[in-house]
Design an enzyme around this catalytic site. Structure first.
Site, PDB file in Angstrom:
ATOM      1  N   HIS A  38      28.242  55.966   1.918  1.00 27.96           N
ATOM      2  CA  HIS A  38      27.614  55.245   0.807  1.00 27.96           C
ATOM      3  C   HIS A  38      26.985  56.275  -0.126  1.00 27.96           C
ATOM      4  CE1 HIS A  38      25.346  52.563  -1.589  1.00 27.96           C
ATOM      5  NE2 HIS A  38      24.179  52.798  -1.014  1.00 27.96           N
TER       6      HIS A  38
ATOM      7  N   CYS B  23      23.885  47.307   0.220  1.00 30.33           N
ATOM      8  CA  CYS B  23      24.753  48.490   0.108  1.00 30.33           C
ATOM      9  C   CYS B  23      25.722  48.625   1.279  1.00 30.33           C
ATOM     10  CB  CYS B  23      23.914  49.751  -0.028  1.00 30.33           C
ATOM     11  SG  CYS B  23      22.923  49.738  -1.517  1.00 30.33           S
TER      12      CYS B  23
ATOM     13  N   ASN C   2      24.375  54.844  -7.618  1.00 29.22           N
ATOM     14  CA  ASN C   2      24.478  53.964  -6.454  1.00 29.22           C
ATOM     15  C   ASN C   2      25.014  52.609  -6.924  1.00 29.22           C
ATOM     16  OD1 ASN C   2      24.071  52.240  -4.309  1.00 29.22           O
ATOM     17  ND2 ASN C   2      21.995  52.950  -3.853  1.00 29.22           N
TER      18      ASN C   2
END
Ligand code: ACO
Length: 323
Positions: free
Chosen positions: A250, A113, A280
């Site tokens: 994020h 990520c 996500n």
């Protein structure tokens, strides 16, 4: 002093939207649980003909168009992804070919990520080192392909998509008023590798594997790691949270975003949140969030923007830039 200045940005999302309610017949969950625990309401899921390369190509073309450039203008492509089309060659090279680009060079960057933050920091070093003048930085993921669709603790959290930036060398005066990347801090610590990983790989099982996560453990570390690396970045740049125009974190979990912003003293109205729309999307989440906030007119030329991410490894990092 050479700065890496954003000239354009773009995004691409799979056609199919999957709402929280669509999981209700598949695993024991509810829209209410997912919204309360994560803030996610929907995510995009790639069809068979939509891949990390095709989504990355579409985001790259959109970014080039917004920069008023063509692939001929680009020297380097860095693709942040953990879901490449193939084990090798790098999907960045496939995107390079799809763009009809047969000059320059391209490579993938794997920091889960945090990949996009790592890739922007890396592109900045290539530009400032004089090895590239214009870099396409892409985050593209198809996490739907590595999810265990029977595991309710992970399958509801992730989505597919891509985002991209074009960075170009520009002479600055070396002050915080310059446009471009102003500071970056990157971190990793493999002691945490078993808390968030994929249980397959070419050198171990010979399979692609599925995502496994101890969500509570990741959550426990996330806010401290994120805020530490951001404070280091503020220190390097000589700024405080009050100087920021936009915080683009994020997009893993609304509760992590809120807690991080609160701990740093970043006002709620400066935080860009898209986790409700995209879930996500790993390395695509920051450039997708940027694309939303640029398209709706929030992020404008000259704004001070903080990017941040944390993910598998663990890896984490932050980039401060003036748009
Ligand atoms: N629906 C309903 N119940 C569920 C679901 C679901 N989809 N998933 C888990 N539960 C249950 C659990 O089984 C547990 O039940 P139990 O109490 O009977 O054991 C209960 O809900 C609570 O589970 P927790 O894991 O404690 O829930 P938590 O509040 O921690 O939320 C979450 C889980 C959303 C995963 C959270 O921990 C989180 O966001 N973690 C961090 C994720 C993250 O930031 N990842 C980093 C980036 S990702 C990357 O790098 C690829």
């Amino acid at each position: 002093m050479i700065r890496s200045v954003v000239r354009g940005n773009g995004a691409a999302l799979p056609r199919r939207i999957m709402k929280n309610a669509d999981f209700e017949g598949m695993v024991e969950t509810s829209d209410e649980w997912i919204v309360q625990r994560t803030g996610i309401r929907q995510r995009h899921v790639a069809a068979d003909d939509e891949t990390t390369a095709s989504l990355g190509e579409a985001a790259a073309r959109a970014a080039l168009s917004s920069a008023g450039m063509t692939p001929a203008d680009i020297d380097l492509i860095i693709l942040a992804t953990s879901t490449p089309n193939n084990t090798f060659p790098a999907t960045a090279v496939e995107i390079q070919n799809r763009l009809g680009m047969h000059h320059g060079f391209a490579f993938d960057m794997q920091a889960v990520c945090s990949g996009f933050v790592y890739a922007v920091a890396t592109a900045d070093l290539y530009i400032r080192g004089g090895l590239a003048k214009r870099v396409l930085v892409i985050g593209s993921e198809t996490f739907s392909r590595i999810l265990d669709w029977n595991d309710r603790s992970t399958c509801v959290l992730f989505g597919d998509g891509a985002g991209a930036l074009v960075l170009e060398a520009e002479e600055g005066v070396g002050a915080i008023t310059d446009r471009g990347v102003l500071a970056a801090s990157l971190r990793s610590d493999g002691v945490h590798k078993d808390k968030l990983f994929v249980d397959g790989g070419p050198s171990t099982t010979g399979t692609v594997g599925h995502l496994r996560m101890e969500g509570r453990e990741v959550f426990k570390h996330a806010v401290g790691m994120i805020t530490d690396v951001i404070e280091a970045t503020f220190g390097d740049a000589g700024i405080t949270a009050e100087d920021l125009d936009w915080f683009v974190p994020h997009q893993a979990n609304k509760r992590i975003i809120d807690a991080s912003a609160k701990k740093l003293g970043i006002a709620e109205q400066k935080v860009v949140v898209t986790v409700d729309l995209h879930g996500n999307t790993s390395a695509a989440s920051v450039p997708l969030a940027l694309s939303v906030a640029v398209a709706d007119g929030r992020i404008k030329k000259g704004d001070l923007v903080l990017l941040e991410a944390m993910g598998g490894g663990f890896t984490w990092g932050a980039v401060l830039l003036r748009w």
